[in-house]
Motif scaffolding. Structure first.
Motif, PDB file in Angstrom:
ATOM      1  N   GLU A 179     -67.440 -46.457  15.281  1.00 12.93           N
ATOM      2  CA  GLU A 179     -68.351 -46.301  14.147  1.00 12.93           C
ATOM      3  C   GLU A 179     -68.050 -47.357  13.089  1.00 12.93           C
ATOM      4  N   GLU A 180     -68.944 -47.468  12.123  1.00 12.52           N
ATOM      5  CA  GLU A 180     -68.776 -48.455  11.054  1.00 12.52           C
ATOM      6  C   GLU A 180     -67.546 -48.116  10.227  1.00 12.52           C
ATOM      7  N   PRO A 181     -66.667 -49.121   9.958  1.00 14.59           N
ATOM      8  CA  PRO A 181     -65.466 -48.854   9.192  1.00 14.59           C
ATOM      9  C   PRO A 181     -65.799 -48.714   7.701  1.00 14.59           C
ATOM     10  N   PRO A 182     -64.894 -48.094   6.936  1.00 13.50           N
ATOM     11  CA  PRO A 182     -65.139 -47.974   5.497  1.00 13.50           C
ATOM     12  C   PRO A 182     -65.035 -49.366   4.855  1.00 13.50           C
ATOM     13  N   PRO A 183     -65.755 -49.591   3.749  1.00 13.89           N
ATOM     14  CA  PRO A 183     -65.679 -50.895   3.066  1.00 13.89           C
ATOM     15  C   PRO A 183     -64.298 -51.094   2.444  1.00 13.89           C
ATOM     16  N   CYS A 184     -63.941 -52.336   2.232  1.00 15.02           N
ATOM     17  CA  CYS A 184     -62.645 -52.613   1.608  1.00 15.02           C
ATOM     18  C   CYS A 184     -62.720 -52.276   0.118  1.00 15.02           C
ATOM     19  N   ARG A 185     -61.562 -52.012  -0.457  1.00 16.03           N
ATOM     20  CA  ARG A 185     -61.501 -51.647  -1.878  1.00 16.03           C
ATOM     21  C   ARG A 185     -61.044 -52.806  -2.712  1.00 16.03           C
TER      22      ARG A 185
END
Length: 185
Positions: A179-185
């Protein structure tokens, strides 16, 4: 005479015959040192020649079809008609888009997001994660200058893709994500 200069040997023998009053340094094996250096140079040159030959053969051999056991090379893709890169030479790295997805072993232009380091990318309609992930601080400042860095992505197998960029050199291996990974912070 074993690689020692004859005059050094004579002076050492004279010093021994005259007694211990005159300290004499042991003769240095100049010829042996030169021979060892010559051997090291020849080995380095042979290694460099071997590395160059392997690189040329790898380029000339091209990609092989995976797993079918045949030794017939995969033909290189033809550049699109009339395409030219920034130097005015035909751009062979930009094959026409394939409606069935990318072909194995063919380099496709790809912009890799490097703002937060190298964690993941979207290629061939799916998300991939870097193995290993590259933290932002480990990247060359020339690569981190922009949020995206241009290069090529090659589908190595169904479960592996490789991003390559030259000047400065950068190579990263990717594995598919579910699945799509979380965006970077």
């Amino acid at each position: 005479m074993n690689g020692f200069p004859e005059e050094e040997l004579r002076s050492a023998l004279r010093a021994l015959a005259d007694g211990p009053a005159v300290p004499v340094a042991a003769p240095t094996p100049h010829a042996a040192v030169r021979a060892a250096a010559r051997i090291r140079r020849r080995r380095r040159a042979a290694g460099a020649g071997l590395a160059a030959a392997v690189a040329v053969l790898a380029v000339l051999a091209g990609p092989w079809p995976p797993g079918d056991g045949s030794r017939t090379p995969v033909p290189a893709p033809a550049p699109p008609a009339g395409s030219a890169g920034p130097t005015g030479t035909p751009d062979v790295l930009a094959p026409p888009p394939d409606p069935n997805g990318p072909a194995l072993g063919v380099p496709y232009p790809h912009e890799l997001y490097v703002h937060c380091g190298i964690r993941s990318t979207k290629f061939a309609g799916r998300w991939w994660r870097a193995e290993p992930e590259v933290p932002e601080g480990a990247l060359d400042p020339a690569v981190r200058m922009d949020a995206y860095t241009p290069g090529t992505m090659v589908l190595v197998s169904a479960v592996e893709a490789r991003f390559v960029r030259h000047a400065p050199d950068l190579a990263v291996t990717f594995r598919p994500l579910a699945e799509e990974p979380p965006p970077c912070r």
